[in-house]
Design a protein around this motif. Structure first.
Motif, short mmCIF file in Angstrom:
data_model
loop_
_atom_site.label_atom_id
_atom_site.label_comp_id
_atom_site.label_asym_id
_atom_site.label_seq_id
_atom_site.Cartn_x
_atom_site.Cartn_y
_atom_site.Cartn_z
N LEU A 1 0.85 -1.20 0.00
CA LEU A 1 0.00 0.00 0.00
C LEU A 1 0.88 1.24 0.00
O LEU A 1 2.05 1.18 0.37
N ARG A 2 0.31 2.36 -0.36
CA ARG A 2 1.04 3.63 -0.25
C ARG A 2 0.86 4.18 1.16
O ARG A 2 -0.24 4.10 1.70
N HIS A 3 1.93 4.72 1.69
CA HIS A 3 1.88 5.33 3.03
C HIS A 3 1.75 6.84 2.83
O HIS A 3 2.68 7.48 2.34
N VAL A 4 0.60 7.38 3.17
CA VAL A 4 0.36 8.81 2.96
C VAL A 4 0.31 9.48 4.34
O VAL A 4 -0.67 9.33 5.08
N ALA A 5 1.37 10.20 4.70
CA ALA A 5 1.51 10.77 6.05
C ALA A 5 1.57 12.29 5.95
O ALA A 5 2.53 12.85 5.42
N THR A 6 0.53 12.94 6.48
CA THR A 6 0.49 14.41 6.35
C THR A 6 1.63 15.08 7.14
O THR A 6 2.19 16.07 6.68
N GLY A 7 2.00 14.51 8.31
CA GLY A 7 3.11 15.10 9.06
C GLY A 7 4.40 15.07 8.25
O GLY A 7 5.14 16.06 8.20
N VAL B 1 -2.47 22.37 11.67
CA VAL B 1 -2.56 23.13 10.42
C VAL B 1 -4.06 23.30 10.12
O VAL B 1 -4.83 22.36 10.35
N PRO B 2 -4.49 24.48 9.63
CA PRO B 2 -5.93 24.66 9.38
C PRO B 2 -6.51 23.60 8.44
O PRO B 2 -5.84 23.17 7.49
N ASP B 3 -7.76 23.20 8.73
CA ASP B 3 -8.41 22.13 7.96
C ASP B 3 -8.36 22.38 6.45
O ASP B 3 -8.09 21.46 5.68
N ALA B 4 -8.62 23.63 6.03
CA ALA B 4 -8.71 23.91 4.59
C ALA B 4 -7.38 23.59 3.89
O ALA B 4 -7.36 23.00 2.80
N VAL C 1 -3.96 19.82 0.54
CA VAL C 1 -2.74 19.03 0.33
C VAL C 1 -3.10 17.56 0.11
O VAL C 1 -2.59 16.91 -0.81
N VAL C 2 -4.01 17.04 0.93
CA VAL C 2 -4.38 15.62 0.80
C VAL C 2 -5.15 15.40 -0.50
O VAL C 2 -4.92 14.41 -1.21
N ARG C 3 -6.05 16.32 -0.83
CA ARG C 3 -6.84 16.18 -2.07
C ARG C 3 -5.91 16.12 -3.28
O ARG C 3 -6.03 15.25 -4.13
N ASP D 1 -2.04 8.28 7.30
CA ASP D 1 -1.44 8.37 8.64
C ASP D 1 -1.44 9.83 9.08
O ASP D 1 -0.75 10.66 8.49
N GLY D 2 -2.29 10.14 10.08
CA GLY D 2 -2.32 11.53 10.58
C GLY D 2 -3.41 12.37 9.95
O GLY D 2 -3.51 13.56 10.22
N PHE D 3 -4.22 11.80 9.12
CA PHE D 3 -5.36 12.47 8.47
C PHE D 3 -6.46 11.45 8.32
O PHE D 3 -6.18 10.34 7.87
N PRO D 4 -7.69 11.75 8.67
CA PRO D 4 -8.19 13.02 9.20
C PRO D 4 -7.95 13.13 10.71
O PRO D 4 -7.86 12.15 11.41
#
Ligand code: AP5
Length: 220
Positions: free
Chosen positions: A26-32, A59-62, A67-69, A84-87
Motif C-alpha cells: 500500500l502507499r503510506h500517505v503521512a500528512t506530518g 494546520v488549518p483544515d482547509a 494538500v491531501v486532495r 497516517d495523521g489524516f483526518p
C-alpha cells in the motif's frame, strides 16, 4: 485496501503504517511527513505551516484538505493506501469522505491505536530522527544517544522540534479535544477498529493485522 490510522502523537501510527504498507503493497500517505518535507524545502506550503507544526499546533483544515486532495487525486484508481495523521478533525473526516466518494473509493477500516499517556511521553522524549532521511530511532537503543548517527545515511540524529515537552503537551491537548469526533464519525459507519498499542512494535503489528482480519503468518 484503504485505511485510516488514528491515534495520539507517539502511538506508533507512522511506525505501523510503514510496516503495513510494505507488507501489503500500500502507499503510506503521512500528512506530518508531507509538512516536514515542505518545511525543509521552504516551499510555499512549508512557509505557511512551519511555525504551527514546530509548536505542535494543528494546520488549518482547509490547507490540510487541499494538500491531501492534491495527493490522492494524483493516485491511480486501483491504488491502496494507509492515511497516517489524516483526518484529525471531524471536518477533515468529512473532507476525506468527499474525496473518496468522488473517486468511487471506500475505506476498509479506520484503525485507532490506543496508548496510555505515560507511554506516549516516554516514546516522544526518546525519539531521535535523522535530519536528512527522516529515519526514526529510540534513544535508549542507541549506543551513544547524544551523538547518534543514522544507520541508513550516516547523518546526525536530532530531536524533532515538536518533541520538545511544551510542544508535546500542546499536541496531546489538541489530540484529546478532536479525537472523539473523528472516532465517532467512523464508528457510525462501522469502520472503527481499536488496537491496544503499548506493546513492542512486533506485538502491535500482530494485533493490527488481526484487527484487519489478516492474522496468521502471512499478511497477504
Ligand atoms: P505527525 O507527524 O502526524 O505527528 P503526530 O500525529 O503527533 O504523530 P507522531 O509522528 O509523533 O507519532 P506516531 O503516532 O506517528 O508515532 P511514531 O510511529 O512516529 O504530525 C506532525 C504535525 O503536522 C502535527 O502536530 C500538525 O502540526 C501537522 N499535521 C499533520 N497532519 C495534520 C492534520 N491532519 N491536521 C492538522 N495538522 C496536521 O512513533 C513515535 C516514537 O515511538 C518513535 O520514536 C518510534 O520509534 C517509537 N515507537 C513506535 N511504536 C513503538 C512501540 N510499539 N514500542 C516502543 N516504541 C515505539
Amino acid at each position: 485496501m484503504r485505511l485510516v490510522f488514528l491515534g495520539p502523537p507517539g502511538s506508533g501510527k507512522g511506525t505501523q503504517a510503514q510496516l503495513l504498507a510494505a507488507a501489503l503493497g500500500l502507499r503510506h500517505v503521512a500528512t506530518g511527513d508531507m509538512f516536514r518535507q515542505a518545511i525543509q524545502e521552504k516551499s510555499a506550503v512549508g512557509k505557511k505551516v512551519a511555525r504551527l507544526v514546530n509548536n505542535g499546533e494543528l494546520v488549518p483544515d482547509a490547507l490540510v484538505g487541499e494538500v491531501v486532495r492534491d495527493h490522492l487525486d494524483g493516485l491511480p484508481n486501483d491504488a491502496g493506501f494507509v492515511l497516517d495523521g489524516f483526518p484529525r478533525t471531524a471536518t477533515q473526516a468529512e473532507m476525506l469522505q468527499e474525496i473518496l466518494d468522488r473517486r468511487g473509493w471506500s475505506l476498509d477500516a479506520a484503525v485507532a491505536l490506543k496508548v496510555p499517556e505515560e507511554v506516549i511521553v516516554a516514546r516522544l522524549g526518546g525519539r531521535r530522527v535523522c535530519g536528512h532521511c527522516g529515519a526514526t530511532y529510540q534513544a535508549d537503543q542507541l549506543p551513544d544517544p547524544d551523538n547518534g548517527k543514522c544507520e541508513r545515511c550516516g547523518e546526525p540524529l536530532v530531536t524533532r522540534e515538536d518533541d520538545r515537552p511544551e510542544a508535546v503537551r500542546r499536541r496531546l491537548e489538541l489530540y484529546w479535544s478532536t479525537a472523539r469526533g473523528v472516532e465517532e464519525f467512523y464508528a457510525a459507519q462501522g469502520l472503527l477498529r481499536e488496537v491496544a498499542a503499548e506493546g513492542t512494535v512486533e506485538e502491535v503489528q500482530k494485533a493490527l493485522l488481526a484487527a484487519l482480519g489478516r492474522g496468521g503468518n502471512d499478511p497477504h
